[in-house]
Design a protein around this motif. Structure first.
Motif, mmCIF file in Angstrom:
data_model
loop_
_atom_site.group_PDB
_atom_site.id
_atom_site.type_symbol
_atom_site.label_atom_id
_atom_site.label_comp_id
_atom_site.label_asym_id
_atom_site.label_seq_id
_atom_site.Cartn_x
_atom_site.Cartn_y
_atom_site.Cartn_z
ATOM 1 N N HIS A 41 0.837 -1.203 0.000
ATOM 2 C CA HIS A 41 0.000 0.000 0.000
ATOM 3 C C HIS A 41 0.874 1.256 0.000
ATOM 4 O O HIS A 41 0.851 2.020 -0.922
ATOM 5 C CB HIS A 41 -0.941 0.011 1.208
ATOM 6 C CG HIS A 41 -2.042 -0.996 1.090
ATOM 7 N ND1 HIS A 41 -1.877 -2.319 1.374
ATOM 8 C CD2 HIS A 41 -3.326 -0.863 0.693
ATOM 9 C CE1 HIS A 41 -3.015 -2.974 1.159
ATOM 10 N NE2 HIS A 41 -3.918 -2.111 0.742
ATOM 11 N N ASP A 63 -1.876 -0.658 -3.822
ATOM 12 C CA ASP A 63 -3.287 -0.284 -3.771
ATOM 13 C C ASP A 63 -3.473 1.178 -3.356
ATOM 14 O O ASP A 63 -2.747 1.670 -2.486
ATOM 15 C CB ASP A 63 -4.028 -1.151 -2.738
ATOM 16 C CG ASP A 63 -4.140 -2.601 -3.206
ATOM 17 O OD1 ASP A 63 -3.535 -2.950 -4.227
ATOM 18 O OD2 ASP A 63 -4.832 -3.374 -2.522
ATOM 19 N N ASP A 64 -4.450 1.809 -3.937
ATOM 20 C CA ASP A 64 -5.017 3.103 -3.523
ATOM 21 C C ASP A 64 -4.533 4.303 -4.351
ATOM 22 O O ASP A 64 -5.327 5.099 -4.786
ATOM 23 C CB ASP A 64 -4.814 3.396 -2.029
ATOM 24 C CG ASP A 64 -5.415 2.301 -1.148
ATOM 25 O OD1 ASP A 64 -6.438 1.712 -1.573
ATOM 26 O OD2 ASP A 64 -4.869 2.006 -0.079
ATOM 27 N N TYR A 110 -11.267 5.855 5.252
ATOM 28 C CA TYR A 110 -10.664 5.304 6.484
ATOM 29 C C TYR A 110 -9.486 6.150 6.965
ATOM 30 O O TYR A 110 -9.216 6.224 8.160
ATOM 31 C CB TYR A 110 -10.280 3.827 6.316
ATOM 32 C CG TYR A 110 -9.525 3.508 5.069
ATOM 33 C CD1 TYR A 110 -10.200 3.116 3.918
ATOM 34 C CD2 TYR A 110 -8.143 3.610 5.029
ATOM 35 C CE1 TYR A 110 -9.503 2.818 2.759
ATOM 36 C CE2 TYR A 110 -7.446 3.315 3.873
ATOM 37 C CZ TYR A 110 -8.130 2.929 2.742
ATOM 38 O OH TYR A 110 -7.446 2.647 1.597
ATOM 39 N N HIS A 116 -9.202 0.640 -8.831
ATOM 40 C CA HIS A 116 -9.471 0.264 -7.439
ATOM 41 C C HIS A 116 -10.728 0.980 -6.943
ATOM 42 O O HIS A 116 -10.763 1.452 -5.827
ATOM 43 C CB HIS A 116 -8.238 0.642 -6.601
ATOM 44 C CG HIS A 116 -8.180 0.079 -5.233
ATOM 45 N ND1 HIS A 116 -8.603 -1.183 -4.910
ATOM 46 C CD2 HIS A 116 -7.709 0.615 -4.073
ATOM 47 C CE1 HIS A 116 -8.405 -1.397 -3.614
ATOM 48 N NE2 HIS A 116 -7.875 -0.317 -3.083
ATOM 49 N N HIS A 145 -13.582 3.729 -2.966
ATOM 50 C CA HIS A 145 -13.076 2.731 -2.020
ATOM 51 C C HIS A 145 -14.162 2.250 -1.062
ATOM 52 O O HIS A 145 -13.929 1.995 0.111
ATOM 53 C CB HIS A 145 -11.874 3.272 -1.232
ATOM 54 C CG HIS A 145 -10.898 2.206 -0.826
ATOM 55 N ND1 HIS A 145 -11.132 1.350 0.220
ATOM 56 C CD2 HIS A 145 -9.699 1.852 -1.339
ATOM 57 C CE1 HIS A 145 -10.103 0.523 0.328
ATOM 58 N NE2 HIS A 145 -9.220 0.801 -0.605
HETATM 59 ZN ZN LIG Z 1 -7.396 -0.042 -1.019
#
Ligand SMILES: [Zn+2]
Length: 346
Positions: free
Chosen positions: A42, A105-106, A143, A235, A239
């Motif tokens: 990540h 990811d992200d 988050y 992705h 999210h």
């Molecule tokens: Zn993610």
């Protein structure tokens, strides 16, 4: 708790060394040649930022990452996930060296500033799965926003907003184990609208948040990565936890994100990555119907032949699993993690 963790790492270190001495580690590494391995990352951050990061399993230090890439380049064939999945479709004899893809990811800024730079320094490319609202609009991921709010506010205020919005309180036990994770896990089980209301309610009277370390890369960075030979994957838009969404919202997350990314990066992503790894039959079917060639989960790859290209497992390279009790990077632990030996021992 910290003592127990350190003790576990100590024991794991002894087991890893024994596996190396008895060639068990080499045996597992040879097995890797049978089919490509996808690694999951990540964030790649400075050591100082890693230390205080509220989601310790999601961040690895730049120094440890560089050592990982250097080893992978020496001992494996590093390709993008798209290429790795192509090879999965035509399995044959074991390859000369294990085939490995590094996925991120992200779409955090550090992926562009640090991870891609390190990969290129070693002559290889990675796969970056982008959340299109995060990168395109510069919105905080929900988050991360939650983490910043929890760190900036007392429990009392978080509880008041929870009561007001209809969010269930995390248990006292979960809160004692870690406030940020307790709230994030609770909110993952909460409907999107309710969660969004809670975040807005807490944010309304919150002290100002330092968002600097939670920034996404910019759209032009994604385009630059694509130009430099990295793979850009998708992705979702926001999210969201996909199984909680209506069919319409799900289609938007799957397709709206790919269209937005194609606009700025100039490439149409062929790979999707389920946010939070969350999927069910309906989500997988919708992903397939959207035309993705492959999709990644967050679970460890299963042994044996690949059953479904829309359900590809990945090896989660967590800092705690590849470091010594003193926190320094441990190459043997990394090797044991990547080849599946740690998973087999668990
Ligand atoms: Zn993610």
């Amino acid at each position: 708790m910290a003592g127990l963790r350190s003790w576990r790492r100590h024991i794991r270190g002894i087991v890893d060394q024994a596996a190396r001495a008895t060639l068990l580690l080499s045996r597992f590494e040879r097995r890797m040649r049978r089919r490509p391995t996808l690694l999951m990352y990540h964030r790649v951050l400075s050591e100082a930022l890693c230390e205080g990061y509220p989601f310790p399993s999601l961040a690895i230090s730049a120094d440890a990452f560089e050592q990982q890439v250097a080893w992978l380049v020496r001992r494996t064939e590093v390709v993008t996930a798209a290429e790795a999945t192509q090879r999965m479709l035509s399995p044959g004899e074991p390859t000369a060296r294990p085939v490995v893809a590094l996925t991120f990811d992200d779409g955090y800024a550090d992926n562009y500033d640090i991870a891609a730079t390190i990969l290129e320094r070693h002559g290889v490319r990675g796969t970056f799965f982008l959340a299109s609202d995060f990168v395109g609009e510069g919105r905080l991921l929900w988050y991360d926003h939650t983490a910043l709010l929890v760190l900036a506010n007392e429990d009392q205020r978080l509880f008041e907003c929870a009561a007001f919005c209809g969010v269930e309180r995390p248990s006292a036990q979960d809160l004692a184990a870690g406030r940020v994770l307790a709230w994030v896990e609770q909110l993952k089980r909460t409907e999107t609208d309710v969660r969004t209301q809670w975040i807005a309610a807490v944010d309304a009277d919150s002290p100002s948040l330092d968002r600097q370390n939670y920034r996404a890369m910019r759209p032009e960075h994604a385009a630059d990565l694509a130009r430099r030979g990295h793979e850009i994957g998708v992705h979702s838009v926001t999210h969201e936890i996909l199984p909680l969404l209506s069919d319409e919202a799900l289609a938007f997350e799957l397709e709206g994100s790919r269209e937005a990314i194609a606009k700025w990066a100039g490439v149409r992503g062929s790979g999707f990555c389920y946010p939070n790894g969350s999927h069910d039959e309906r989500v997988v079917a919708a992903t397939r119907a959207s035309g993705y060639a492959y999709a990644c989960t967050t679970t460890h790859p299963k042994d044996g032949a690949i059953e479904d290209m829309l359900l590809l497992g990945r090896v989660d390279v967590q800092r705690s699993r590849v470091s010594r009790p003193n926190g320094r990077f441990d190459l043997v632990a990394f090797r044991a993690e990547v080849c599946g030996l740690h998973e087999w021992l668990r």
